[in-house]
Scaffold this motif. Structure first.
Motif, short mmCIF file in Angstrom:
data_model
loop_
_atom_site.label_atom_id
_atom_site.label_comp_id
_atom_site.label_asym_id
_atom_site.label_seq_id
_atom_site.Cartn_x
_atom_site.Cartn_y
_atom_site.Cartn_z
N SER A 140 0.78 -0.85 -0.24
CA SER A 140 -0.29 -0.09 -0.42
C SER A 140 0.91 1.27 -0.06
CB SER A 140 -0.84 0.18 1.20
OG SER A 140 -0.18 -0.16 2.50
N GLU A 141 -0.33 1.65 0.03
CA GLU A 141 0.72 3.70 -0.28
C GLU A 141 1.94 4.39 1.38
OE1 GLU A 141 1.27 6.31 -2.30
OE2 GLU A 141 0.06 4.43 -3.68
N GLN A 142 1.29 3.14 2.31
CA GLN A 142 1.92 3.16 4.22
C GLN A 142 3.00 2.45 3.77
OE1 GLN A 142 -0.69 2.85 7.52
NE2 GLN A 142 0.67 0.25 7.58
N ARG A 143 2.94 1.20 3.64
CA ARG A 143 4.36 0.51 2.90
C ARG A 143 5.67 1.25 2.44
NH1 ARG A 143 2.75 -5.18 1.70
NH2 ARG A 143 2.15 -5.33 3.63
N GLU A 147 -6.37 -1.45 2.78
CA GLU A 147 -7.32 0.86 2.94
C GLU A 147 -8.14 0.35 2.06
OE1 GLU A 147 -2.78 1.25 3.79
OE2 GLU A 147 -3.73 0.02 2.66
N ASN A 183 -6.43 2.43 9.78
CA ASN A 183 -6.28 3.43 8.22
C ASN A 183 -7.81 4.48 7.07
OD1 ASN A 183 -4.40 4.05 9.71
ND2 ASN A 183 -3.04 3.95 8.07
N SER A 205 -10.54 6.85 7.10
CA SER A 205 -10.38 7.08 6.02
C SER A 205 -12.28 7.57 5.32
CB SER A 205 -9.58 7.39 4.49
OG SER A 205 -10.36 5.53 4.28
N SER A 255 -5.84 -2.99 -1.79
CA SER A 255 -5.78 -3.01 -0.63
C SER A 255 -6.27 -3.49 0.60
CB SER A 255 -4.05 -1.16 -0.74
OG SER A 255 -5.68 -0.61 -0.37
N ALA A 292 -3.98 -0.84 8.76
CA ALA A 292 -4.08 -0.05 7.30
C ALA A 292 -5.64 -0.48 7.34
CB ALA A 292 -3.57 -1.17 6.20
N ALA A 337 5.76 4.13 1.55
CA ALA A 337 6.48 5.42 2.83
C ALA A 337 7.21 4.51 3.63
CB ALA A 337 5.10 6.19 3.39
N ARG A 338 6.97 4.08 4.02
CA ARG A 338 8.14 3.16 4.96
C ARG A 338 9.21 2.85 4.52
NH1 ARG A 338 3.65 0.92 9.21
NH2 ARG A 338 2.89 2.26 10.28
N ASP A 381 5.98 -3.57 8.73
CA ASP A 381 4.47 -3.62 7.69
C ASP A 381 4.53 -4.36 7.58
OD1 ASP A 381 3.82 -2.66 5.30
OD2 ASP A 381 3.12 -1.00 6.70
#
Length: 430
Positions: free
Chosen positions: A49-52, A260, A284, A288, A258, A281, A54-55, A349
């Motif tokens: 995902s976008e979170q992963r 999310e 999150n 949202s 994802s 996730a 970024a990490r 993550d």
């Protein structure tokens, strides 16, 4: 390649739950990486995902500050990852650091595409849980994936809905029959438009855990499960869809991206079978959508005799033989797995770290989210109760998983009978 039952020693499991002891013991910390080896450029591919993303990029930044190596990231959605990787493998263009997992590993290792990492310095396997590493070795001791994350699946559920509608959560010892009954009871209390569950479409963990509760799953690279058991799995979920308990077939592919973006994260499903590392996730995603982000979990069901047959997915990193910068790839993998700062940045993550000291640091850190701490504890619970020893056949992704997804939809839309779908999958496996 045999994915054996992963049983971490009791002392290691205790560390997962008792953080202070190991954190205070300097001799147990992972060895720091040395910046003496590796230079140039490497490519690194992963899914998430976008979170992963970024990490992962945060870890790459930390690595690039310590080493004269430029890492080009190639992220993609999970369901598209192996399709892209197959094209790269055919062209001899796989990234030097390739994310891998137990489900897909044998597809590539059996074709002699990966390097043996058993004694590939500077990669230090010493701090890793020996049971996890050994579970990935071939019969002749070779290791084609360095494991970094254990990601057991759970039945995640929406805590706010459970409290609001008075839905009782079953204990970790529920059987599959009790699980299906629980879904039906939960549906009676949920409001219109919210389903008790969505169908576990993305991964094979749930269906293999179910089949494992009925008997052998694979033997000698072929299907050992009974056609009637797989047909029963399809038929049960189809019946639940017809009853309005499970998200209907025509909406499954609306939520296969994802975590999310899952049906549970959208508030459309009360519960969902998901990897434990997806709890944050999903939270999150709920947030949202303006919903309370609180998630809970219970472990996957067990066999009627109480035996746990969880398939424990392990995520790792591999190096293809086509890599032109092996030294830098090894340095990066060593940093990713062993470096404490890298593990803090990645925040588990994609599964509980395979280095006990890094698990302890995350559990002891006030910056670690509760969902991440839950996931690390879940890994300990699943390991403690036992996991399914299974010999995944070559081309598992294509001969089983891809066919399973396609035929499941075919059964649920009425195009194929459950019995025909089960026989089709078995015939594909030889």
């Amino acid at each position: 390649m045999k994915v054996r039952a992963v049983r971490i020693a009791a002392a290691v499991t205790a560390v997962m739950l008792s953080t202070g002891l190991l954190a205070s013991c300097g001799s147990s910390d992972p060895k720091p990486s040395s910046a003496s080896a590796g230079a140039g450029d490497i490519r690194f591919s992963w899914w998430g995902s976008e979170q992963r993303n970024a990490r992962t990029n945060a870890v790459i930044d930390l690595f690039q500050k310590k080493f004269p190596v430029k890492v080009a990231g190639e992220p993609v959605d999970y369901l598209k990852y192996f399709e892209r990787l197959n094209v790269q493998a055919a062209g001899g263009n796989m990234p030097c650091v390739t994310q891998m997992l137990t489900f897909g590993l044998n597809d590539y290792a059996s074709k002699d595409l990966f390097l043996d990492l058993s004694n590939a310095k500077p990669l230090d396997l010493g701090p890793l849980d020996k049971g996890v590493v050994d579970s990935l070795r071939t019969d002749d001791g070779k290791l084609y994936m360095a494991p970094y994350g254990m990601a057991p699946s759970v039945i995640a559920y929406n805590k706010a809905m459970a409290e609001k509608y008075g839905i009782d959560i079953p204990k970790n010892s529920m059987t599959w029959g009790e699980f299906f009954s629980w879904m039906r009871q939960a549906q009676k209390k949920l409001p219109k438009g919210v389903f008790a569950m969505d169908f576990p479409y993305n991964t094979p963990v749930e269906v293999i855990t179910y089949l494992g509760s009925r008997g052998p799953v694979f033997e000698n690279g072929k299907a050992a499960f009974r056609a009637e058991d797989l047909a029963g799995w399809f038929s049960t979920w189809h019946a639940l869809m017809k009853e309005g308990v499970v998200l209907p077939a025509e909406r499954i592919t609306d939520y296969t991206g994802s975590h999310e973006d899952s049906a549970m994260a959208a508030g459309v499903a009360f519960a969902s079978a998901r990897p434990a590392n997806a709890l944050g996730a999903i939270g999150n995603g709920l947030k949202s959508h303006g919903l309370a982000p609180d998630t809970g979990y219970t472990l996957l069901p067990v066999a009627d005799n109480g035996t746990a047959t969880d398939l424990l997915p392990i995520n790792g990193l591999s190096i293809p033989k086509s890599c032109d910068n092996v030294a830098s790839a090894l340095e990066f993998i060593n940093f990713w797995i062993n470096d404490a700062s890298a593990n803090v940045a990645f925040a588990a993550d994609n599964g509980a770290p395979t280095v006990a000291a890094n698990r302890a640091k995350l559990l002891d850190s006030p910056e670690t989210g509760e969902s991440t701490k839950d996931m690390i504890k879940i890994a300990g619970e699943v390991v403690d109760r036992g996991s399914l020893a299974i010999d995944l056949p070559p081309s598992f992704q294509t001969t089983f998983l891809d066919a399973y997804r396609r035929l499941a939809i075919s059964v649920f839309t009425g195009a194929t009978s459950a019995e025909a779908a089960a026989e089709d999958i078995i015939s594909r496996m030889g």
